[in-house]
Design a protein around this motif. Structure first.
Motif, short mmCIF file in Angstrom:
data_model
loop_
_atom_site.label_atom_id
_atom_site.label_comp_id
_atom_site.label_asym_id
_atom_site.label_seq_id
_atom_site.Cartn_x
_atom_site.Cartn_y
_atom_site.Cartn_z
N ALA A 28 129.53 112.01 71.07
CA ALA A 28 130.36 113.08 70.49
C ALA A 28 129.59 114.14 69.71
O ALA A 28 130.18 114.91 68.97
CB ALA A 28 131.48 112.49 69.64
N CYS A 29 128.28 114.19 69.87
CA CYS A 29 127.50 115.21 69.17
C CYS A 29 127.93 116.62 69.59
O CYS A 29 127.94 117.55 68.77
CB CYS A 29 126.00 115.04 69.44
N GLY B 72 130.75 117.71 70.18
CA GLY B 72 132.00 118.13 69.57
C GLY B 72 131.75 119.09 68.40
O GLY B 72 132.60 119.93 68.10
N CYS B 73 130.62 118.97 67.76
CA CYS B 73 130.28 119.81 66.62
C CYS B 73 129.07 120.71 66.85
O CYS B 73 128.87 121.67 66.12
CB CYS B 73 130.01 118.94 65.40
N HIS B 74 128.24 120.36 67.83
CA HIS B 74 127.02 121.13 68.10
C HIS B 74 127.00 121.59 69.56
O HIS B 74 127.47 120.87 70.43
CB HIS B 74 125.77 120.27 67.86
N ALA B 75 126.42 122.75 69.78
CA ALA B 75 126.15 123.23 71.13
C ALA B 75 124.65 123.47 71.20
O ALA B 75 123.96 123.52 70.18
CB ALA B 75 126.90 124.52 71.44
N VAL B 76 124.13 123.61 72.39
CA VAL B 76 122.71 123.84 72.55
C VAL B 76 122.29 125.18 71.95
O VAL B 76 121.33 125.26 71.20
CB VAL B 76 122.30 123.75 74.04
N ASP B 77 123.04 126.23 72.25
CA ASP B 77 122.58 127.58 71.94
C ASP B 77 123.52 128.42 71.08
O ASP B 77 123.31 129.61 70.93
CB ASP B 77 122.30 128.33 73.24
N ARG B 78 124.56 127.81 70.50
CA ARG B 78 125.45 128.58 69.62
C ARG B 78 126.06 127.66 68.58
O ARG B 78 126.25 126.47 68.81
CB ARG B 78 126.54 129.29 70.41
N LYS B 79 126.37 128.23 67.43
CA LYS B 79 126.98 127.48 66.35
C LYS B 79 128.41 127.11 66.73
O LYS B 79 129.14 127.92 67.26
CB LYS B 79 126.99 128.32 65.08
N LEU B 80 128.78 125.88 66.48
CA LEU B 80 130.17 125.45 66.60
C LEU B 80 130.60 125.08 65.18
O LEU B 80 130.60 125.92 64.30
CB LEU B 80 130.30 124.26 67.55
N VAL B 81 130.91 123.84 64.94
CA VAL B 81 131.20 123.37 63.59
C VAL B 81 129.89 123.29 62.81
O VAL B 81 129.80 123.70 61.66
CB VAL B 81 131.89 121.98 63.62
#
Length: 116
Positions: free
Chosen positions: A40-41, A43-52
């Motif tokens: 579930a990483c 769910g809060c992180h993306a490779v190339d853009r900020k999420l949570v």
């Protein structure tokens, strides 16, 4: 009768190809990314853009050249924390093995490279 056998064979080949393609893509996915996906990483992180939380590439840039980064980030994943990237806390991942955490951390610190 012979024509229907050809159609059935073609359908079977198509179905098998569809089943093999996702497996082939999964085999090309870096181990760190596979483990991140399974825990579930993403769910809060993306490779190339900020999420949570910050992107994995932002994390790599922040810790570039820091010899202590693998240990710091491994501890952060295991225990959770807050304050480094803002007020939203990162939950602890106590159920992840140390080996899996290190694989994800190494992948992130390498810049979260995509599938080969």
């Amino acid at each position: 009768m012979r024509g229907s056998a050809v159609v059935v064979s073609a359908l079977m080949v198509g179905a098998l190809a569809g089943a093999v393609a996702p497996a082939a893509r999964a085999a090309d996915t870096p181990p760190g990314q596979r483990i991140a996906n399974a825990n579930a990483c993403m769910g809060c992180h993306a490779v190339d853009r900020k999420l949570v939380g910050p992107s994995f590439q932002q994390i790599a840039a922040k810790y570039k050249g820091d010899a202590q980064a693998p240990a710091k980030l491994s501890r952060k994943v295991k225990d959770g924390g807050a304050g480094v990237w803002g007020m939203i806390p990162m939950p602890a991942h106590q159920s992840m093995s140390d080996a899996d955490i290190r694989t994800v951390v190494d992948w992130v610190l390498a810049g979260a490279p995509p599938s080969r």
